[in-house]
Each structure stands twice: as structure tokens, then as C-alpha cells.
Design an enzyme around this catalytic site. Structure first.
Site, PDB file in Angstrom:
ATOM      1  N   CYS A 110      44.079 -10.831  51.065  1.00  0.00           N
ATOM      2  CA  CYS A 110      45.481 -10.954  50.823  1.00  0.00           C
ATOM      3  C   CYS A 110      46.438 -11.660  52.093  1.00  0.00           C
ATOM      4  CB  CYS A 110      46.023  -9.579  50.513  1.00  0.00           C
ATOM      5  SG  CYS A 110      47.756  -9.639  49.852  1.00  0.00           S
ATOM      6  N   CYS A 120      49.629 -10.103  52.623  1.00  0.00           N
ATOM      7  CA  CYS A 120      49.520  -8.709  53.154  1.00  0.00           C
ATOM      8  C   CYS A 120      49.176  -8.666  54.606  1.00  0.00           C
ATOM      9  CB  CYS A 120      48.518  -7.698  52.366  1.00  0.00           C
ATOM     10  SG  CYS A 120      48.757  -7.876  50.569  1.00  0.00           S
ATOM     11  N   ASP A 121      48.254  -9.506  55.171  1.00  0.00           N
ATOM     12  CA  ASP A 121      47.737  -9.457  56.417  1.00  0.00           C
ATOM     13  C   ASP A 121      47.926 -10.605  57.412  1.00  0.00           C
ATOM     14  OD1 ASP A 121      46.675  -6.769  55.683  1.00  0.00           O
ATOM     15  OD2 ASP A 121      45.013  -7.820  54.723  1.00  0.00           O
TER      16      ASP A 121
END
Length: 367
Positions: free
Chosen positions: A142, A145-146
Site C-alpha cells: 500500500c 499507507c507507507d
């Protein structure tokens, strides 16, 4: 539990399948409504968030929070209000009659009036060496997300479809360079997405190549990768064959690796039921702001019904929506039956007027 099935088995008002953010959010709302939900934790309790070491974009945690910590807190919160958690994997479901029947892998059968499906979607992995150890430590599924953790890094994106292009374009906001590694010499992505990636000055492509091994440690994160390539593509398939002589290996220094090869919704147990699934296996919900499915009493929440956003905060939102929808549906069922929820059970197949029995929220929800 308010009564029994056939005078023996207890019947729940609400069962929640899945214990990720969506399932936990649903459990909190259902439990606070005094419906004593049963939450089934599958083979990976907590879902994909447990693979994320640090969550920085979840509301209320300005310093960030670990994925496991967020799940732990959510479970404690749900248990505080009366949710019950059990380990179990649903292998089959009978959703034709009432109450619904859930068959577990251990042979148990559970009965429930309403069902919230929050089983999530599992990211596809590529089978590279060390991916198990380093997932969440520089390997991610993701970018949203990261990606911010990789400012100034050189990173790889594995894949050639729209998901991979989306990952690459997002990562290009932070990384010094993004290299898309694809096992063929042309992309599967749509023309518009492929064009955007090709035109970006920080995105590069490695054609006919695959990820073989990931280097690094949990202490240091990802430090590099070994790629293999072959002029005809799909090089890993050629390893160990006569064509393996033409497979080239290369070590590259990178600080992050992102998998963009898609997700698989965890809906196998619904395939023999009346619940509609789309071509990819996702659980469609009715048009509008609702989590209702085509089967009255069955609701979807989180990534299992959301192939687009796939964020912890949106999963939590749909979890609360599913809980409110389930509560409203149970109240409507009880009112139509002329009694409380415990008297609302009906015989198999007796769905005559269900089409919009779940369409109106009680007054408390209308506000």
C-alpha cells in the site's frame, strides 16, 4: 444471544466475520447497541493492518500508531462494550433460510439473524525470497499507507496493471526514483494510467524482469533486491529449465519495494450463497450510502466491498455503517413480526416482503 435454534443452538442477533478495522468498528457499534455481537477472527486476526509497522494517517494519532497496537486497542474497546471474540474460519454459509447458518472449519455451526461480512481482501504477494520476513519493514502492499516513509529513497514497484501505475505515481511524490518491474514487455494497465506513468520523469521501467530476492533486515529495513530478467519475459518460470541459461541476475540498491499486483477479496465462503459477488469476488452493496447487499440481513464492510480506497479509516467508517444498517434492519424485522428481536425468527424461505424491510432507519438513526 437471545434464544435458540431448534431449542438447542444459541442464535445471535449479529455475527461479524472478520476482525480487522472494519470488523472491530462494527463490533463496537453493535455492542454499544446491546446486541452482543459475536466476532469471528479468521486465520489472520486483525487483517492487513497488522502488517503495517506504523500508521500515520489514522485520525486521532498525531504521532502515529503501530498497526498491531491500533488493532489491539480496537479489540479491547469492542470487548469493553460486550463483543465476544472467537477464533474460527467460515468455510460455508447457508443464507437461504432464517436464521443464517455459518459452518466453521472446526465443524461448529453458528446461527445469526444478521451477518456483517468484514473479511477484507488479501494482497497478492509475488513469492520473492524474504518477503515474509520483510513485509512491513520496507516491503509494502500500500503506497498510500507507507509511501511517505520513503522520502528520498529509490524504490521498486512490482506489477504492470493499473494498481501498479497508481502505486508508482503516488510514490513519485516522495521517492527519488520509482522503478516499475514487470515480467512482460508491455503493460496491462489502461492507456491513460500507463501514459501518466511513462511520462513521469521520476518513473522508470524494467521490462521482462521479476523480483527474485529481497535484501535487508527488520532492523535496517530493505536495502536491496535481486532481479532476474529474460528477453522473452517471465524469467522466474525459466529458472531450472533449458532457457534458464539466458536468465540474467542483477542486484539493485533500493530502500523500499511495493507490490502492485492486486488484491483478492476473502469471499470464498459466499460463492455458493445467494449473495452477489462481482467478477473479482468483491461484495457489492446497494447503490447509495448503505452497506446492504442483495440478501436482506447481510451487510458488507471494509476492503471486501471496497476495491477503490482500501484505507483503515474508510474501513472503520463502513464498519460503523454496517452496524447501524444491521441494527435498523433488526428493528424493522422485529416491528413487522410484532415483537422484540428475540421473536423475529422466521421459517426457511419466508422472505416475502423483505425487499425494502431494511430500507428505513429507526427514528434514532434518522437524526
Amino acid at each position: 444471544m437471545t434464544d435458540t435454534h431448534d431449542g438447542v443452538e444459541p442464535v445471535r442477533d449479529v455475527a461479524i466475520v472478520g476482525s480487522g478495522v472494519a470488523g472491530l468498528s462494527a463490533a463496537i457499534y453493535v455492542a454499544r447497541a446491546d446486541l452482543e455481537p459475536l466476532v469471528l477472527e479468521g486465520p489472520e486476526p486483525g487483517g492487513q493492518l497488522t502488517l503495517t509497522t506504523e500508521v500515520e494517517n489514522y485520525l486521532g494519532f498525531p504521532e502515529g500508531v503501530g498497526g498491531m497496537e491500533l488493532i489491539r486497542r480496537g479489540k479491547e474497546q469492542a470487548e469493553r462494550f460486550g463483543a465476544e471474540f472467537v477464533h474460527g474460519t467460515v468455510e460455508a454459509a447457508d443464507l437461504d433460510g432464517r436464521p443464517f447458518e455459518l459452518e466453521l472449519a472446526n465443524g461448529d455451526t453458528l446461527y445469526t439473524r444478521a451477518l456483517i461480512v468484514a473479511t477484507g481482501a488479501s494482497a497478492r504477494w509475488v513469492g520473492a525470497e524474504n518477503e515474509d520476513e520483510l513485509m512491513g519493514y520496507g516491503v509494502s502492499t500500500c503506497a498510500t499507507c507507507d509511501g511517505a516513509f520513503h522520502r528520498g529513497d529509490d524504490v521498486l514497484v512490482i506489477g504492470g496493471g493499473d494498481s501498479a501505475m497508481e502505486e508508482a505515481l503516488f510514490l513519485a511524490k516522495f521517492a527519488d526514483s520509482v522503478t516499475v518491474v514487470h515480467r512482460r514487455d508491455e503493460l496491462r494497465a489502461s492507456e491513460i494510467m500507463a501514459g501518466r506513468a511513462r511520462e513521469h520523469e521520476q518513473i522508470y521501467f524494467r521490462w521482462n524482469a521479476e523480483l527474485l530476492e529481497i535484501h535487508g533486515s527488520r532492523e535496517d529495513g530493505v536495502t536491496g533486491a535481486t532481479l532476474v530478467s529474460h528477453p522473452d519475459g517471465r524469467p522466474t518460470e525459466k529458472l531450472g529449465t533449458d532457457a534458464g541459461e539466458d536468465v540474467a541476475r542483477e542486484r539493485v540498491d533500493v530502500g523500499g519495494i511495493f507490490y502492485g499486483v492486486g488484491h483478492v477479496p476473502n469471499t470464498d465462503f459466499l460463492r455458493e450463497t445467494p449473495v452477489d459477488l462481482d467478477d473479482d469476488g468483491h461484495l457489492p452493496t446497494e447503490t447509495g450510502m448503505t452497506t446492504r447487499t442483495n440478501v436482506p440481513g447481510v451487510f458488507g464492510a471494509g476492503d471486501v466491498m471496497d476495491p477503490r480506497y482500501r484505507q483503515a479509516v474508510t474501513a472503520a467508517g463502513t464498519g460503523s455503517m454496517a452496524a447501524l444498517d444491521a441494527e435498523a434492519w433488526l428493528d424493522a424485522e422485529a416491528e413487522r413480526a410484532g415483537g422484540d428481536r428475540a421473536d423475529g425468527e422466521r421459517a426457511d424461505g419466508d422472505r416475502g416482503n423483505d425487499e425494502r424491510a431494511d430500507g428505513e432507519a429507526p427514528e434514532a438513526l434518522a437524526d
